[in-house]
Design a protein around this motif. Structure first.
Motif, PDB file in Angstrom:
ATOM      1  N   VAL A  40       0.823  -1.215   0.000  1.00 56.04           N
ATOM      2  CA  VAL A  40       0.000   0.000   0.000  1.00 56.04           C
ATOM      3  C   VAL A  40       0.858   1.265   0.000  1.00 56.04           C
ATOM      4  N   SER A  41       0.291   2.317  -0.623  1.00 54.33           N
ATOM      5  CA  SER A  41       0.925   3.644  -0.674  1.00 54.33           C
ATOM      6  C   SER A  41       0.465   4.472   0.514  1.00 54.33           C
ATOM      7  N   ALA A  42       1.058   5.643   0.640  1.00 58.49           N
ATOM      8  CA  ALA A  42       0.549   6.634   1.584  1.00 58.49           C
ATOM      9  C   ALA A  42      -0.823   7.103   1.096  1.00 58.49           C
ATOM     10  N   MET A  43      -1.696   7.510   2.023  1.00 61.37           N
ATOM     11  CA  MET A  43      -3.009   8.044   1.638  1.00 61.37           C
ATOM     12  C   MET A  43      -2.782   9.279   0.757  1.00 61.37           C
ATOM     13  N   VAL A  46      -0.667  12.726   1.250  1.00 64.96           N
ATOM     14  CA  VAL A  46       0.167  12.674   2.458  1.00 64.96           C
ATOM     15  C   VAL A  46       1.647  12.906   2.122  1.00 64.96           C
ATOM     16  N   THR A  47       2.155  12.245   1.084  1.00 61.78           N
ATOM     17  CA  THR A  47       3.582  12.416   0.759  1.00 61.78           C
ATOM     18  C   THR A  47       3.879  13.874   0.384  1.00 61.78           C
ATOM     19  N   ASP A  48       2.997  14.471  -0.435  1.00 56.81           N
ATOM     20  CA  ASP A  48       3.194  15.885  -0.818  1.00 56.81           C
ATOM     21  C   ASP A  48       3.200  16.775   0.419  1.00 56.81           C
ATOM     22  N   GLY A  73       4.452   7.970   5.830  1.00 59.99           N
ATOM     23  CA  GLY A  73       3.182   7.992   5.083  1.00 59.99           C
ATOM     24  C   GLY A  73       2.672   6.576   4.851  1.00 59.99           C
ATOM     25  N   GLU A  74       3.541   5.723   4.320  1.00 56.15           N
ATOM     26  CA  GLU A  74       3.153   4.346   4.034  1.00 56.15           C
ATOM     27  C   GLU A  74       2.947   3.553   5.322  1.00 56.15           C
ATOM     28  N   GLN A  75       3.710   3.942   6.361  1.00 58.56           N
ATOM     29  CA  GLN A  75       3.599   3.204   7.626  1.00 58.56           C
ATOM     30  C   GLN A  75       2.210   3.382   8.251  1.00 58.56           C
ATOM     31  N   GLY A 135       4.718   0.298   0.824  1.00 52.42           N
ATOM     32  CA  GLY A 135       5.372   0.574  -0.456  1.00 52.42           C
ATOM     33  C   GLY A 135       6.441   1.642  -0.304  1.00 52.42           C
ATOM     34  N   PHE A 136       7.268   1.813  -1.350  1.00 48.00           N
ATOM     35  CA  PHE A 136       8.091   3.019  -1.517  1.00 48.00           C
ATOM     36  C   PHE A 136       9.293   3.089  -0.582  1.00 48.00           C
ATOM     37  N   GLN A 137       9.533   2.047   0.251  1.00 49.99           N
ATOM     38  CA  GLN A 137      10.610   2.190   1.244  1.00 49.99           C
ATOM     39  C   GLN A 137      11.439   0.928   1.391  1.00 49.99           C
ATOM     40  N   GLY A 149      11.926   6.794  -4.682  1.00 51.02           N
ATOM     41  CA  GLY A 149      11.520   7.748  -5.724  1.00 51.02           C
ATOM     42  C   GLY A 149      10.009   7.813  -5.811  1.00 51.02           C
ATOM     43  N   ARG A 150       9.479   8.968  -6.266  1.00 53.38           N
ATOM     44  CA  ARG A 150       8.025   9.165  -6.329  1.00 53.38           C
ATOM     45  C   ARG A 150       7.359   8.034  -7.120  1.00 53.38           C
ATOM     46  N   GLY A 151       6.220   7.617  -6.642  1.00 57.26           N
ATOM     47  CA  GLY A 151       5.511   6.512  -7.297  1.00 57.26           C
ATOM     48  C   GLY A 151       6.130   5.156  -6.993  1.00 57.26           C
ATOM     49  N   GLY A 152       7.057   5.124  -6.005  1.00 51.09           N
ATOM     50  CA  GLY A 152       7.871   3.933  -5.773  1.00 51.09           C
ATOM     51  C   GLY A 152       7.146   2.720  -5.213  1.00 51.09           C
ATOM     52  N   SER A 153       5.879   2.861  -4.802  1.00 53.11           N
ATOM     53  CA  SER A 153       5.162   1.671  -4.328  1.00 53.11           C
ATOM     54  C   SER A 153       4.933   0.676  -5.468  1.00 53.11           C
ATOM     55  N   ASP A 154       4.860   1.171  -6.696  1.00 52.56           N
ATOM     56  CA  ASP A 154       4.745   0.264  -7.848  1.00 52.56           C
ATOM     57  C   ASP A 154       5.957  -0.667  -7.882  1.00 52.56           C
ATOM     58  N   LEU A 155       7.125  -0.076  -7.630  1.00 60.36           N
ATOM     59  CA  LEU A 155       8.366  -0.862  -7.650  1.00 60.36           C
ATOM     60  C   LEU A 155       8.365  -1.892  -6.523  1.00 60.36           C
TER      61      LEU A 155
HETATM   62  N1  ASP Z   1       3.704   7.782  -1.530  1.00 57.59           N
HETATM   63  C1  ASP Z   1       4.722   7.818  -2.561  1.00 57.59           C
HETATM   64  C2  ASP Z   1       4.442   8.948  -3.543  1.00 57.59           C
HETATM   65  O1  ASP Z   1       3.470   9.656  -3.393  1.00 57.59           O
HETATM   66  C3  ASP Z   1       4.893   6.511  -3.266  1.00 57.59           C
HETATM   67  C4  ASP Z   1       3.692   6.016  -4.049  1.00 57.59           C
HETATM   68  O2  ASP Z   1       2.564   6.488  -3.859  1.00 57.59           O
HETATM   69  O3  ASP Z   1       3.870   5.121  -4.870  1.00 57.59           O
HETATM   70  O4  ASP Z   1       5.217   9.167  -4.439  1.00 57.59           O
END
Ligand code: ASP
Ligand code: ADP
Ligand code: MG
Length: 408
Positions: A40-43, A46-48, A73-75, A135-137, A149-155
């Protein structure tokens, strides 16, 4: 029993109700006879928000601390998702990136995964838990928290699917799949049923941020087939996989838009060996990432060199290049923002001619001026006035017949 990895993005877990919706979907997947790992990603937002707060307390926050902050955020989401599943009467456990065994290099805020030891994931799955992973960590070998990196939960999702040998990897998001263009830009864009890794990679790295480009690179390298689909309905999504023979029949798979670009031109650079090296080494030494580069044919011993980059890098570039321009006796340094990049992507380009002409004609018919052009084997990209780019995306989309339903 199959092993399924699912990833739920920020919008999908954006409120407590949505987290409950995700919890129900995860439980349904388990009840259908699967073992489930959910990343899961941050809500959403939240990251912004964390980034904004960091800048409020310090103009240049230390990257180590930035990662400690961003990982929270992800935690939050893993704990809430595990609680939601527990509340619905099923066994679930949350794991941070480090607990999930994700080891990264030390490049804070854009770390690369070095290896994964999913010992805890395996143990909990064996004990019939649903495993919820942040995700993302990840974590370095010396115990520092890192982010990918941004969007890193996909990775995270794709790397875990590869590490545990999952039979299915599903990326749940707020659209029904990968579309021929961002539906927020071209409303009559269509969902793409299947796309090759290379096309997805080109689209992601040229602005279609529906997938993080590094995650697609990873999937291609390790042969992870994955599906992008919506967490809000049951519609089938887009399958991303190795290309097959039929895929080349489609000339253009999709159109991408990247805003917030800037163009820098160094005017009348003396045409002698070493000047381009001098300019681009100075930029590389400062860690500035350059996109397109164009050098004109030299006229009376001088030439103009232009390149594009993210607008955010512009102040740094001017600072680095002013002294270099002087040193190489260039006439001027011109920096301009307010531009955007439009790309058309498709492996069909390799076997069809006239693709560039068709794109340029469509833009010309719309009265849109092209400032720069670059091509790769499966992509044609142009730089345009940012104000024109939405219109241009629509014109390109229509010119390649992407709005029309394909005939069977
Ligand atoms: N929370 C992170 C972001 O906003 C990672 C993700 O959502 O994949 O970039
Ligand atoms: P998540 O939070 O689930 O990771 P993202 O916001 O990262 O979701 O990605 C989904 C968004 O990507 C969509 O809402 C859409 O606006 C955007 N997007 C950009 N290009 C495309 C495309 N070609 N197809 C689908 N969505 C796209
Ligand atoms: Mg995303």
């Amino acid at each position: 029993m199959s092993l399924v990895v699912q990833k739920y993005g920020g919008t999908s877990v954006g409120t407590p109700e949505r987290i409950l919706n995700v919890a129900r979907r995860i439980i349904a997947t388990q009840e259908a006879g699967n073992r489930v790992v959910a990343v899961v990603s941050a809500m959403s937002g939240v990251t912004d928000n964390l980034i904004r707060m960091a800048r409020d307390v310090s103009p240049l926050p230390a990257e180590r601390e930035m990662d400690v902050l961003l990982a929270t955020g992800e935690q939050t989401t893993i704990a809430l998702t595990a609680m939601a599943i527990n509340g619905l009467g099923k066994k679930a456990v949350s794991l941070t990136g480090a607990q999930a065994g994700i080891v990264t290099d030390g490049f804070h805020t854009k770390a690369k995964i070095a290896n994964i030891t999913p010992r805890q994931i395996r143990q909990y799955l064996k004990d019939d838990y649903i495993v919820i992973v942040a995700g993302f960590q990840g974590e370095t070998t010396d115990g520092r928290i890192t982010t990918l990196g941004r969007g890193g939960s996909d990775l995270t999702a794709i790397a875990i699917a590869s590490a545990i040998g999952a039979s299915l990897c599903q990326i749940f998001t707020d659209v029904d799949g990968v579309y021929t263009c961002d539906p927020r830009i071209v409303p009559n864009a269509r969902k793409i049923p299947e796309i090759s890794y290379d096309e997805m990679l080109e689209m992601a790295s040229s602005g279609s941020k529906v997938m993080q480009s590094r995650s697609v690179e990873f999937a291609k390298k390790f042969g992870v087939v994955f599906e992008v689909r919506s967490s809000f309905n049951q519609n089938p999504g887009t399958i991303v996989k190795e290309e097959n023979a039929g895929m080349e029949n489609v000339v253009i798979r999709g159109v991408s838009v990247e805003r917030n670009q800037a163009k820098v031109t160094i005017v009348q650079v003396p045409d002698r060996p070493g000047t381009a090296a001098r300019i681009f080494t100075a930029l590389a030494d400062t860690g500035i990432i350059i996109d397109m580069i164009v050098q004109n044919v030299s006229v009376s011993g001088t030439t103009d060199i232009s390149f594009t980059l993210s607008k955010d890098e512009l102040p740094k570039v001017e600072q680095v290049l002013q002294p270099v321009a002087k040193e190489i006796s260039a006439l001027d340094l011109i920096a301009q923002d307010g531009i955007a990049k439009l790309s058309v992507v498709g492996i069909g380009m390799r076997s069809h001619s006239g693709v560039a002409a068709r794109l340029f004609e469509a833009l010309s018919a719309g009265g849109i001026n092209i400032q720069m052009i670059s091509t790769s084997e499966i992509k044609i990209a142009v730089i345009l006035d940012e104000k024109m780019v939405d219109k241009a995306a629509g014109l390109a989309h229509d010119a390649f017949g992407l709005s029309i339903a394909p005939t069977a």
